[in-house]
Design an enzyme around this catalytic site. Sequence first.
Site, mmCIF file in Angstrom:
data_model
loop_
_atom_site.group_PDB
_atom_site.id
_atom_site.type_symbol
_atom_site.label_atom_id
_atom_site.label_comp_id
_atom_site.label_asym_id
_atom_site.label_seq_id
_atom_site.Cartn_x
_atom_site.Cartn_y
_atom_site.Cartn_z
ATOM 1 N N THR A 132 90.425 4.204 23.415
ATOM 2 C CA THR A 132 89.386 4.772 22.556
ATOM 3 C C THR A 132 89.818 4.835 21.095
ATOM 4 O OG1 THR A 132 88.208 6.843 22.128
ATOM 5 C CG2 THR A 132 90.322 7.059 23.204
ATOM 6 N N ASP A 133 88.832 4.916 20.206
ATOM 7 C CA ASP A 133 89.149 5.108 18.779
ATOM 8 C C ASP A 133 89.591 6.547 18.493
ATOM 9 O OD1 ASP A 133 86.691 6.410 19.077
ATOM 10 O OD2 ASP A 133 85.674 5.294 17.481
ATOM 11 N N GLU A 134 89.374 7.466 19.460
ATOM 12 C CA GLU A 134 89.699 8.880 19.195
ATOM 13 C C GLU A 134 91.204 9.101 19.019
ATOM 14 O OE1 GLU A 134 87.646 11.867 21.306
ATOM 15 O OE2 GLU A 134 85.787 10.734 21.375
ATOM 16 N N TYR A 158 91.648 15.288 25.411
ATOM 17 C CA TYR A 158 91.255 13.940 25.867
ATOM 18 C C TYR A 158 91.944 12.874 25.014
ATOM 19 C CZ TYR A 158 88.509 9.624 25.923
ATOM 20 O OH TYR A 158 88.129 8.303 25.954
ATOM 21 N N SER A 161 95.618 12.621 25.596
ATOM 22 C CA SER A 161 95.982 11.980 26.874
ATOM 23 C C SER A 161 95.788 10.465 26.785
ATOM 24 C CB SER A 161 95.186 12.584 28.037
ATOM 25 O OG SER A 161 93.815 12.244 27.937
ATOM 26 N N LYS A 162 94.760 10.022 26.072
ATOM 27 C CA LYS A 162 94.564 8.580 25.912
ATOM 28 C C LYS A 162 95.655 8.004 24.998
ATOM 29 C CE LYS A 162 91.642 6.291 27.293
ATOM 30 N NZ LYS A 162 91.443 5.560 28.591
HETATM 31 P P1 NAD Z 1 83.375 7.622 33.048
HETATM 32 O O1 NAD Z 1 83.826 9.025 33.010
HETATM 33 O O2 NAD Z 1 81.922 7.303 33.070
HETATM 34 O O3 NAD Z 1 84.017 6.878 34.323
HETATM 35 C C1 NAD Z 1 85.346 7.055 34.698
HETATM 36 C C2 NAD Z 1 85.521 6.457 36.087
HETATM 37 O O4 NAD Z 1 86.904 6.615 36.466
HETATM 38 C C3 NAD Z 1 84.694 7.177 37.163
HETATM 39 O O5 NAD Z 1 84.061 6.228 37.996
HETATM 40 C C4 NAD Z 1 85.716 7.984 37.938
HETATM 41 O O6 NAD Z 1 85.383 8.189 39.297
HETATM 42 C C5 NAD Z 1 86.957 7.107 37.792
HETATM 43 N N1 NAD Z 1 88.205 7.877 37.943
HETATM 44 C C6 NAD Z 1 88.521 9.055 37.336
HETATM 45 N N2 NAD Z 1 89.752 9.449 37.732
HETATM 46 C C7 NAD Z 1 90.228 8.497 38.589
HETATM 47 C C8 NAD Z 1 91.440 8.345 39.300
HETATM 48 N N3 NAD Z 1 92.406 9.249 39.215
HETATM 49 N N4 NAD Z 1 91.603 7.247 40.065
HETATM 50 C C9 NAD Z 1 90.611 6.310 40.155
HETATM 51 N N5 NAD Z 1 89.436 6.427 39.515
HETATM 52 C C10 NAD Z 1 89.243 7.496 38.719
HETATM 53 O O7 NAD Z 1 84.087 6.924 31.816
HETATM 54 P P2 NAD Z 1 83.566 5.772 30.838
HETATM 55 O O8 NAD Z 1 82.770 6.375 29.749
HETATM 56 O O9 NAD Z 1 83.001 4.668 31.645
HETATM 57 O O10 NAD Z 1 84.958 5.310 30.190
HETATM 58 C C11 NAD Z 1 85.753 4.312 30.816
HETATM 59 C C12 NAD Z 1 87.007 4.098 30.000
HETATM 60 O O11 NAD Z 1 86.671 3.710 28.679
HETATM 61 C C13 NAD Z 1 87.870 5.357 29.843
HETATM 62 O O12 NAD Z 1 89.217 4.965 29.919
HETATM 63 C C14 NAD Z 1 87.527 5.880 28.456
HETATM 64 O O13 NAD Z 1 88.624 6.572 27.911
HETATM 65 C C15 NAD Z 1 87.274 4.583 27.731
HETATM 66 N N6 NAD Z 1 86.343 4.650 26.592
HETATM 67 C C16 NAD Z 1 85.106 5.234 26.750
HETATM 68 C C17 NAD Z 1 84.216 5.228 25.683
HETATM 69 C C18 NAD Z 1 82.827 5.830 25.801
HETATM 70 O O14 NAD Z 1 82.129 5.918 24.799
HETATM 71 N N7 NAD Z 1 82.371 6.227 26.976
HETATM 72 C C19 NAD Z 1 84.603 4.660 24.466
HETATM 73 C C20 NAD Z 1 85.873 4.104 24.351
HETATM 74 C C21 NAD Z 1 86.730 4.098 25.426
HETATM 75 O O1 DAU Z 2 84.825 7.484 20.347
HETATM 76 C C1 DAU Z 2 84.947 7.057 21.667
HETATM 77 C C2 DAU Z 2 84.727 8.238 22.583
HETATM 78 O O2 DAU Z 2 83.342 8.533 22.543
HETATM 79 C C3 DAU Z 2 85.175 7.982 24.013
HETATM 80 O O3 DAU Z 2 86.564 7.765 24.030
HETATM 81 C C4 DAU Z 2 84.819 9.172 24.913
HETATM 82 O O4 DAU Z 2 85.151 8.868 26.258
HETATM 83 C C5 DAU Z 2 83.342 9.430 24.796
HETATM 84 O O5 DAU Z 2 83.003 10.572 25.542
HETATM 85 C C6 DAU Z 2 82.924 9.606 23.337
HETATM 86 O O6 DAU Z 2 83.444 10.863 22.806
HETATM 87 P P1 DAU Z 2 82.543 11.804 21.861
HETATM 88 O O7 DAU Z 2 83.057 13.167 21.914
HETATM 89 O O8 DAU Z 2 82.354 11.180 20.518
HETATM 90 O O9 DAU Z 2 81.136 11.644 22.668
HETATM 91 P P2 DAU Z 2 80.008 12.714 23.064
HETATM 92 O O10 DAU Z 2 78.865 11.926 23.595
HETATM 93 O O11 DAU Z 2 80.544 13.814 23.885
HETATM 94 O O12 DAU Z 2 79.605 13.320 21.651
HETATM 95 C C7 DAU Z 2 79.137 12.485 20.599
HETATM 96 C C8 DAU Z 2 78.879 13.378 19.391
HETATM 97 O O13 DAU Z 2 77.779 14.238 19.689
HETATM 98 C C9 DAU Z 2 80.036 14.305 19.061
HETATM 99 O O14 DAU Z 2 80.135 14.451 17.656
HETATM 100 C C10 DAU Z 2 79.656 15.628 19.702
HETATM 101 C C11 DAU Z 2 78.145 15.629 19.606
HETATM 102 N N1 DAU Z 2 77.437 16.334 20.693
HETATM 103 C C12 DAU Z 2 77.759 16.029 21.985
HETATM 104 C C13 DAU Z 2 77.124 16.671 23.036
HETATM 105 C C14 DAU Z 2 77.490 16.345 24.468
HETATM 106 C C15 DAU Z 2 76.437 17.248 20.403
HETATM 107 O O15 DAU Z 2 76.130 17.506 19.230
HETATM 108 N N2 DAU Z 2 75.808 17.879 21.437
HETATM 109 C C16 DAU Z 2 76.119 17.644 22.748
HETATM 110 O O16 DAU Z 2 75.516 18.275 23.643
#
Ligand code: NAD
Ligand code: DAU
Length: 351
Positions: A132-134, A158, A161-162
Amino acid sequence: MILVTGGAGFIGANFVLDWIATEGAPVVNLDKLTYAGNLENLASLKDDARHCFVKGDINDRTLIAQLLSTHQPRAIVHFAAESHVDRSISGPGEFVQTNVVGTFSLLEEARAYWSALAAPAKAQFRFLHVSTDEVYGSLGPDDPAFSETTPYAPNSPYAASKAASDHLVRAYHHTYGVPTITTNCSNNYGPLQFPEKLIPLMIFNALHGKPLPVYGDGLNVRDWLYVGDHCAGIRAALRRGRPGETYNIGGNSEKNNLDVVNTLCAVMDELRPDTAPHAKLIQFVTDRPGHDRRYAIDAEKIRWELGWAPAENFAAGLRKTVRWYLDHPQWTENINSGAYRAWLDLNYGSR
Ligand code: NAD
Ligand code: DAU
């Protein structure tokens, strides 16, 4: 054959569907099916022999060793993680267990497997770590976007940990020569996203006439990327990425949260005029502790090195996403279980 972890979650499931549709090659999909994992995401592959689903934990090293030796994958694409920042604030332990220890377990088994491969397969093998970019922390309004050389400064459990998992991946390349590639991506949106994240939560609440909770002043900025573009970026990194390298992936689409929610409300007004105007549901609520102000991605490296750029623009991608949720009410209703409602109470009850 490739081994995907976390392929029942949002991005993982989109990737598995996209991989089978574009590459036609088989996938072993290892997923623990936590609250975020959903086999319904993969329903269209139910009778497809190219998809082999295995319920299991990335911390189960015996299982991983057995999967690697049985299926002999040419790559591991590692999505499995705890992914929601708010959950990492209320319960960080699982994030360390899965994101750090789990990635370590997977790396150890990948190293053992890769070390024993014969020369051609060894040269071809890749461990692609989806991050992630975080990990780069938070930007000021005029700071340049994150590049691959931006120092790490994770702010949430989060993100920390990443970041730790990224460092382990880097070390396994540097020390043991494991051919790793790390991608650091911005905020994804699109079909199949669990409705704890901003965009699907707002769609879900708007559909049910519930408040749209905007944290703080709503001016935090994220760079939004359509999930299909992320999948294409990962495929490019897998095919042409250089071992040991990291690639930033972003949508070139910075928006503040209030703009995102207002745009979403306008789309909802058009598609569900009977309950318009949806913007009347917006409520400002207590901010997220340690809330990062701005993320922005410089994705030049993956563009010039691997020829990848996002294809979707935000307005069109958001409209497609809203339509998908409106066309799949059962998917969302099935998620609206006791466990999900308990999370909504915990996170929003006292905001
Ligand atoms: P998600 O939470 O939707 O899915 C995570 C999946 O991992 C689930 O299916 C869950 O069951 C599985 N999982 C969790 N713990 C596990 C374990 N111990 N063993 C096996 N499977 C396990 O997440 P996502 O949004 O699809 O993100 C996927 C990846 O991309 C993550 O590594 C996240 O950090 C990264 N990422 C997400 C975003 C975003 O915007 N969602 C952006 C950048 C990077
Ligand atoms: O940047 C990449 C990341 O983006 C991924 O690594 C994470 O897995 C993914 O969850 C996401 O993190 P964010 O914290 O940016 O996403 P989230 O959708 O939780 O929130 C997006 C923005 O919206 C953030 O500034 C918080 C705000 N927010 C979020 C929720 C859930 C609200 O204002 N209200 C809300 O209820």
